[in-house]
Motif scaffolding. Structure first.
Motif, PDB file in Angstrom:
ATOM      1  N   PRO A   3       0.829  -1.184   0.000  1.00 58.42           N
ATOM      2  CA  PRO A   3       0.000   0.000   0.000  1.00 58.42           C
ATOM      3  C   PRO A   3       0.862   1.231   0.000  1.00 58.42           C
ATOM      4  N   TYR A 157      -9.184   0.023  -5.116  1.00 59.86           N
ATOM      5  CA  TYR A 157      -9.357  -1.423  -5.044  1.00 59.86           C
ATOM      6  C   TYR A 157      -9.112  -2.066  -6.405  1.00 59.86           C
ATOM      7  N   ARG A 158      -8.499  -3.247  -6.389  1.00 54.48           N
ATOM      8  CA  ARG A 158      -8.428  -4.085  -7.585  1.00 54.48           C
ATOM      9  C   ARG A 158      -9.785  -4.768  -7.763  1.00 54.48           C
ATOM     10  N   VAL A 174      -8.330  -1.160 -11.724  1.00 54.23           N
ATOM     11  CA  VAL A 174      -8.357  -0.629 -10.363  1.00 54.23           C
ATOM     12  C   VAL A 174      -9.367   0.503 -10.331  1.00 54.23           C
ATOM     13  N   ARG A 218     -10.754  -2.710   3.565  1.00 59.27           N
ATOM     14  CA  ARG A 218      -9.367  -3.089   3.289  1.00 59.27           C
ATOM     15  C   ARG A 218      -9.015  -2.762   1.844  1.00 59.27           C
ATOM     16  N   ASP A 220      -6.863  -1.863  -1.495  1.00 64.06           N
ATOM     17  CA  ASP A 220      -5.550  -2.311  -1.961  1.00 64.06           C
ATOM     18  C   ASP A 220      -4.545  -1.172  -1.969  1.00 64.06           C
ATOM     19  N   TYR A 221      -5.046   0.044  -2.112  1.00 64.22           N
ATOM     20  CA  TYR A 221      -4.212   1.237  -2.096  1.00 64.22           C
ATOM     21  C   TYR A 221      -4.985   2.346  -1.382  1.00 64.22           C
ATOM     22  N   SER A 244      -1.038  -1.998 -12.062  1.00 66.72           N
ATOM     23  CA  SER A 244      -1.415  -3.400 -12.065  1.00 66.72           C
ATOM     24  C   SER A 244      -0.960  -4.078 -13.358  1.00 66.72           C
TER      25      SER A 244
END
Length: 275
Positions: A3, A157-158, A174, A218, A220-221, A244
């Motif tokens: 992150p 988020y992915r 993303v 949560r 991803d970044y 990604s």
């Protein structure tokens, strides 16, 4: 992929929403700013970065052209060019972003605040539109943005949405997420649909599981923000998508911005229709 560093801009760096693009770049260049740029210089267009060897630039250009929602092209440099006058006065791509990421064979090897020791004469810079720019239009319309209010980086988020491949570049889209009440979400769709240069309209509203996101708490970044019971999560295609794709392609060498740590240009958001 770790992150991103999510330090919030502080009063000590002297930057605000009213700062100019050049002021933000100078702060990054001098080391006064190493945190994210969300909420800074709201009049200016902000850009994502992907910096690749010339041997891969053609494939990456096609990847951007085939995926305009997450990868809207603002500018492409000549090989080795680091002074990008078309994006801003005295703009040095090697020093004017708060934090970069350096990749080797798909692995993150450094997160410097200056690229001079990594720079090569064959590197081509791609500047891509950023959602921080359309936030100017949302705020001007009275739409509250929780991450801005809290001084946080936007949550990213992915997803399970595949991009269209080009050469070695492919992978999932993303997205960035902003929680909104339904009426604000409708207005946000109307505002951002007018600006494809900075991702355009959202790609999804509502249930995150439908696009492969298991837990909004949560990301991803970036930084998580609460989604209240009377709000919808609203998802836009995000300029971290190329990271990604680059991680999947595993080029021997490349550079990106750290998520949320954008290049702030001299271009004005109102010229994109966000006045």
């Amino acid at each position: 992929m770790n992150p991103c560093d999510s330090h919030s801009p502080t009063a000590s760096n002297g930057l605000t929403a009213q700062s100019t693009g050049r002021e933000v770049r100078q702060a990054a260049r001098s080391g006064r700013l190493s945190g994210h740029t969300s909420g800074l210089a709201r009049e200016q267009v902000q850009a994502n970065l992907a910096i690749l060897p010339a041997s891969l630039a053609g494939d990456f250009l096609r990847f951007c052209q085939r995926n305009p929602k997450p990868c809207p092209l603002l500018a492409v440099s000549e090989p080795g060019q680091y002074l990008l006058d078309e994006l801003g006065e005295d703009l040095d791509i090697r020093s004017d972003v708060p934090r970069y990421r350096v990749w080797q064979h798909g692995e993150l090897v450094a997160e410097p605040t200056d690229l001079r020791e990594f720079w090569r004469d064959d590197l081509v810079t791609f500047a891509l539109g950023c959602s921080f720019s359309f936030e100017h239009g949302l705020l001007a319309a009275g739409i509250a943005l929780r991450h801005v209010q809290q001084g946080r980086n936007v949550a990213m988020y992915r997803t399970n949405i595949a991009t269209r491949s080009a050469g070695p570049f492919h992978g999932p889209m993303v997205v960035s997420m902003r929680p909104m009440k339904a009426a604000d979400a409708i207005r946000a769709v109307q505002i951002t649909a007018r600006v494809p240069e900075v991702h355009g309209a959202p790609i999804h509203l509502g249930d995150p599981a439908l696009i492969g996101i298991g837990n909004l708490a949560r990301p991803d970044y970036g930084d998580a923000v609460e989604v209240l019971p009377d709000e919808l999560p609203v998802f836009w295609a995000c300029g971290v998508t190329p990271q990604s794709a680059i991680a999947t392609a595993r080029p021997a060498f490349c550079i990106t911005h750290a998520p949320g740590h954008m290049l702030v240009t001299d271009r004005l958001n109102r010229h994109l229709g966000l006045g």
